[in-house]
Motif scaffolding. Structure first.
Motif, short mmCIF file in Angstrom:
data_model
loop_
_atom_site.label_atom_id
_atom_site.label_comp_id
_atom_site.label_asym_id
_atom_site.label_seq_id
_atom_site.Cartn_x
_atom_site.Cartn_y
_atom_site.Cartn_z
N ILE A 102 5.17 -6.68 -7.85
CA ILE A 102 4.35 -5.50 -7.55
C ILE A 102 4.86 -4.32 -8.35
O ILE A 102 6.06 -4.05 -8.38
CB ILE A 102 4.36 -5.21 -6.04
N THR A 103 3.94 -3.62 -9.02
CA THR A 103 4.33 -2.47 -9.85
C THR A 103 3.69 -1.18 -9.38
O THR A 103 4.10 -0.10 -9.82
CB THR A 103 3.94 -2.71 -11.32
N MET A 104 2.69 -1.26 -8.51
CA MET A 104 1.99 -0.06 -8.05
C MET A 104 1.74 -0.13 -6.56
O MET A 104 1.49 -1.20 -6.01
CB MET A 104 0.64 0.09 -8.76
N LEU A 105 1.78 1.04 -5.90
CA LEU A 105 1.43 1.15 -4.48
C LEU A 105 0.28 2.13 -4.34
O LEU A 105 0.19 3.10 -5.09
CB LEU A 105 2.61 1.69 -3.67
N HIS A 106 -0.57 1.88 -3.35
CA HIS A 106 -1.66 2.81 -3.08
C HIS A 106 -1.90 2.86 -1.58
O HIS A 106 -2.07 1.83 -0.94
CB HIS A 106 -2.94 2.37 -3.79
N ALA A 107 -1.87 4.07 -1.02
CA ALA A 107 -2.14 4.26 0.40
C ALA A 107 -3.50 4.93 0.55
O ALA A 107 -3.76 5.95 -0.07
CB ALA A 107 -1.06 5.10 1.03
N GLN A 108 -4.32 4.36 1.36
CA GLN A 108 -5.67 4.86 1.60
C GLN A 108 -5.61 5.92 2.70
O GLN A 108 -4.85 5.81 3.66
CB GLN A 108 -6.53 3.68 2.02
N LYS A 109 -6.42 6.97 2.60
CA LYS A 109 -6.54 7.95 3.67
C LYS A 109 -7.39 7.33 4.76
O LYS A 109 -8.47 6.81 4.50
CB LYS A 109 -7.18 9.24 3.16
N VAL A 110 -6.87 7.39 6.00
CA VAL A 110 -7.52 6.71 7.11
C VAL A 110 -7.95 7.72 8.16
O VAL A 110 -7.20 8.63 8.50
CB VAL A 110 -6.56 5.68 7.74
N VAL B 131 -3.18 -6.91 -4.81
CA VAL B 131 -4.30 -7.02 -5.73
C VAL B 131 -3.76 -7.26 -7.14
O VAL B 131 -2.76 -6.67 -7.53
CB VAL B 131 -5.20 -5.76 -5.72
N LYS B 132 -4.42 -8.16 -7.84
CA LYS B 132 -4.05 -8.42 -9.22
C LYS B 132 -5.19 -7.98 -10.11
O LYS B 132 -6.34 -8.39 -9.91
CB LYS B 132 -3.75 -9.90 -9.46
N CYS B 133 -4.87 -7.12 -11.06
CA CYS B 133 -5.84 -6.64 -12.03
C CYS B 133 -5.33 -6.96 -13.43
O CYS B 133 -4.13 -7.10 -13.64
CB CYS B 133 -6.03 -5.13 -11.91
N ILE B 134 -6.24 -7.06 -14.35
CA ILE B 134 -5.89 -7.22 -15.76
C ILE B 134 -6.34 -5.94 -16.46
O ILE B 134 -7.54 -5.64 -16.51
CB ILE B 134 -6.58 -8.44 -16.39
N ALA B 135 -5.37 -5.18 -16.98
CA ALA B 135 -5.69 -3.96 -17.74
C ALA B 135 -6.02 -4.37 -19.16
O ALA B 135 -5.33 -5.20 -19.76
CB ALA B 135 -4.51 -3.01 -17.71
N LEU B 136 -7.07 -3.79 -19.69
CA LEU B 136 -7.51 -4.08 -21.06
C LEU B 136 -7.10 -2.90 -21.93
O LEU B 136 -7.70 -1.83 -21.85
CB LEU B 136 -9.02 -4.30 -21.10
N ILE C 121 -1.46 -6.35 -13.90
CA ILE C 121 -0.92 -5.30 -13.04
C ILE C 121 -1.11 -5.77 -11.60
O ILE C 121 -2.22 -6.13 -11.20
CB ILE C 121 -1.65 -3.96 -13.25
N ILE C 122 -0.02 -5.79 -10.84
CA ILE C 122 -0.10 -6.20 -9.44
C ILE C 122 0.22 -4.99 -8.58
O ILE C 122 1.24 -4.33 -8.77
CB ILE C 122 0.86 -7.36 -9.15
N GLY C 123 -0.68 -4.70 -7.65
CA GLY C 123 -0.51 -3.55 -6.79
C GLY C 123 -0.56 -3.95 -5.32
O GLY C 123 -1.00 -5.04 -4.97
N LEU C 124 -0.09 -3.04 -4.48
CA LEU C 124 -0.12 -3.24 -3.03
C LEU C 124 -0.94 -2.12 -2.43
O LEU C 124 -0.66 -0.94 -2.66
CB LEU C 124 1.31 -3.23 -2.46
N ILE C 125 -1.96 -2.50 -1.68
CA ILE C 125 -2.87 -1.53 -1.07
C ILE C 125 -2.88 -1.75 0.44
O ILE C 125 -3.01 -2.87 0.92
CB ILE C 125 -4.29 -1.71 -1.62
N VAL D 254 -8.88 -9.38 -10.50
CA VAL D 254 -8.77 -10.83 -10.53
C VAL D 254 -8.67 -11.42 -9.12
O VAL D 254 -9.34 -12.39 -8.80
CB VAL D 254 -7.53 -11.27 -11.35
N ARG D 255 -7.84 -10.78 -8.26
CA ARG D 255 -7.58 -11.39 -6.95
C ARG D 255 -7.18 -10.33 -5.93
O ARG D 255 -6.50 -9.37 -6.26
CB ARG D 255 -6.47 -12.44 -7.10
N VAL D 256 -7.57 -10.55 -4.68
CA VAL D 256 -7.13 -9.74 -3.54
C VAL D 256 -6.69 -10.71 -2.46
O VAL D 256 -7.43 -11.61 -2.09
CB VAL D 256 -8.28 -8.85 -2.99
N GLU D 257 -5.46 -10.53 -1.97
CA GLU D 257 -4.97 -11.42 -0.91
C GLU D 257 -4.13 -10.64 0.09
O GLU D 257 -3.41 -9.70 -0.26
CB GLU D 257 -4.18 -12.59 -1.48
#
Length: 154
Positions: A64-72, A89-94, A108-112, A138-141
């Motif tokens: 994991i390289t990025m974190l994101h917290a959603q406003k709730v 979440v796994k994304c592919i940056a172009l 890029i793998i992030g945690l949300i 690419v993927r959300v798990e």
């Protein structure tokens, strides 16, 4: 860029019926080394669960390289907050590179933290805005993380 470690702990506590219970939990720790991750986990456990015994079962470097917290927002008038989980979440940056015909694909793998996978997908765009790149999701798990420990560095 932050360095994260996945730390698994086993914690023993006494429940309301005076019975011993054992739970296994996973945490994401912001640290530079394994030793620092273990130290931060110990400090967190001592603050969060005073008087309970715990054992660190495993420490491993995380992808994991990025974190994101959603406003709730509360779900009712009493201020009840929705049950949230952590989603990887796994994304592919172009990335366009001069002299190349095709863009370079960088994972890029992030945690949300979100209520459900659909909301996690919606939160990918704000997380990826930090990169200034086009991307493909690419993927959300759903993960087993129960918390994220980040120490504010001054």
């Amino acid at each position: 860029m932050a360095n994260y470690f996945e730390v698994r702990v086993k914690r023993t506590y006494v429940d309301e019926n005076n019975a011993y219970k054992t739970v296994k939990e996973a945490y994401l720790i912001d640290a530079v080394t394994y030793t620092e991750a273990e130290t931060r986990m110990a400090k967190f456990m001592e603050q969060q669960y005073k008087g309970e015994s715990y054992t660190v079962l495993k420490i491993q470097a995380s992808k994991i390289t990025m974190l994101h917290a959603q406003k709730v927002e509360p779900i009712d008038d009493e201020g009840t907050m929705p049950e949230m989980s952590y989603f990887k979440v796994k994304c592919i940056a172009l990335v366009e590179i001069e002299g190349r015909k095709k863009p370079k694909r960088i994972p890029i793998i992030g945690l949300i933290k979100a209520v459900n996978p659909e909301e996690a997908v919606v939160e990918v765009a704000p997380m990826m805005d930090e990169t200034d790149n086009n991307y493909e999701l690419v993927r959300v798990e759903k993960t087993k993380f129960v918390g994220v420990v980040i120490v504010n560095k001054k």
